[in-house]
Design a protein around this motif. Structure first.
Motif, short mmCIF file in Angstrom:
data_model
loop_
_atom_site.label_atom_id
_atom_site.label_comp_id
_atom_site.label_asym_id
_atom_site.label_seq_id
_atom_site.Cartn_x
_atom_site.Cartn_y
_atom_site.Cartn_z
N ALA A 135 2.95 5.00 15.17
CA ALA A 135 3.24 4.26 13.94
C ALA A 135 3.29 5.18 12.73
CB ALA A 135 2.19 3.17 13.74
N ILE A 136 2.37 6.12 12.66
CA ILE A 136 2.35 7.03 11.50
C ILE A 136 3.47 8.06 11.62
CG2 ILE A 136 0.93 8.64 10.17
CD1 ILE A 136 -1.54 7.20 11.36
N THR B 213 0.85 -1.20 0.00
CA THR B 213 0.00 0.00 0.00
C THR B 213 0.88 1.25 0.00
OG1 THR B 213 -0.14 -0.15 2.43
CG2 THR B 213 -1.97 -1.08 1.16
N THR B 214 0.45 2.28 -0.68
CA THR B 214 1.21 3.53 -0.74
C THR B 214 1.36 4.11 0.67
OG1 THR B 214 -0.80 4.83 -1.04
CG2 THR B 214 0.33 4.06 -3.05
N PRO B 215 2.32 5.02 0.88
CA PRO B 215 2.44 5.63 2.21
C PRO B 215 1.14 6.24 2.71
CG PRO B 215 4.40 6.12 0.92
CD PRO B 215 3.44 5.43 -0.01
N ALA B 216 0.42 6.93 1.83
CA ALA B 216 -0.84 7.56 2.25
C ALA B 216 -1.87 6.52 2.67
CB ALA B 216 -1.39 8.44 1.13
N CYS C 210 9.65 7.87 5.22
CA CYS C 210 9.40 8.09 3.79
C CYS C 210 8.66 9.41 3.59
CB CYS C 210 8.59 6.94 3.19
SG CYS C 210 6.91 6.80 3.83
N GLU C 211 8.41 9.73 2.37
CA GLU C 211 7.78 11.00 2.05
C GLU C 211 6.26 10.86 2.12
OE1 GLU C 211 7.95 14.42 -1.47
OE2 GLU C 211 9.48 12.88 -1.35
N LEU C 212 5.75 10.98 3.34
CA LEU C 212 4.31 10.90 3.55
C LEU C 212 3.72 12.30 3.51
CD1 LEU C 212 1.70 9.40 4.40
CD2 LEU C 212 2.42 9.75 6.79
#
Length: 234
Positions: free
Chosen positions: A120-121, A99-102, A128-130
């Motif tokens: 966690a978020i 799943t993508t970061p978003a 990563c680039e969230l």
């Protein structure tokens, strides 16, 4: 192809038909890839496992591998979710569907309580680039999703500046107690403008800081002495 005897003596079984060499460190990232192979490459790595593949450092090694997959059978070491995915919510990381970061951030926020989701978020955002704006678009896409109200509250508390899960936890506790949102990693500078220390969090304009001392502060004598010298300097 290895025989059953070779597999038993040279490899360790992770999941059915998935083995790793005996000297392999079963990290969350390795477990995530093993779970994906178990799904015959049809599942999508998600949640904490996706965070591990993005480089998050705060994933518990005992955490089960998490997948979004249509096979919902309960298996030891695996947690399978049946949530719906759109094509633009999946990308390939090291040859694995993730799943993508978003989408990973949204899933963590929907699946877990605030004090679990926010650290966690935070870790995912550090790794990563969230972009929270991308998560906001997914929230609009899944307005009726179970847990979406709690997810909004958790995502509003995210701060990539936290350097440990306990710092994230402490920040959430402070905000939930009604205090203004603290700034993370406040630099303390000497007379030459050089940063000589960073405070976990606080309110710079008020000259008030809050720090979390981990177990190492008490159990490691050299760390304890350093913490005292640092406190005196501050």
């Amino acid at each position: 192809m290895a025989s059953h005897n070779q597999l038993r003596h040279r490899y360790s079984r992770v999941f059915r038909d998935v083995y790793v060499s005996k000297d392999t460190d079963l990290t969350p990232a390795v477990r995530a890839k093993a779970g994906w192979l178990w799904s015959r490459r049809r599942g999508v790595v998600a949640g904490f496992s996706a965070s591990a593949l993005y480089g998050s450092k705060w994933v518990d090694v005992a955490q089960p591998a998490e997948l979004i997959h249509d096979n919902r059978n309960r298996l030891p070491g695996l947690r399978i979710w049946g949530d719906h995915l759109q094509p633009d919510e999946v990308q390939i990381v090291d040859g694995v569907a993730v799943t993508t970061p978003a989408r990973t951030a949204l899933d963590l926020a929907c699946w877990h309580p605030t004090l679990t989701a926010v650290p966690a978020i935070d870790a995912l955002a550090r790794a990563c680039e969230l972009k929270i704006c991308d998560v906001d678009l997914l929230i609009q896409r899944y307005r009726g999703r179970r847990g979406i109200k709690r997810a909004r509250e958790s995502l509003d508390l995210v701060d990539a500046g936290a350097q440990s899960p306990r710092e994230s936890w402490l920040r959430v506790i402070l905000i939930q107690a009604g205090l203004p949102r603290p700034q993370a990693q406040i630099p303390v500078r000497d007379e030459f403008g050089n940063a000589i220390a960073y405070l976990d969090m606080g309110w710079e304009e008020l000259k008030v800081a809050v720090e979390y001392d981990g177990e190492q502060h008490r159990s490691d004598r050299s760390q304890f002495r350093w913490d005292l010298r640092r406190l005196e300097m501050l």
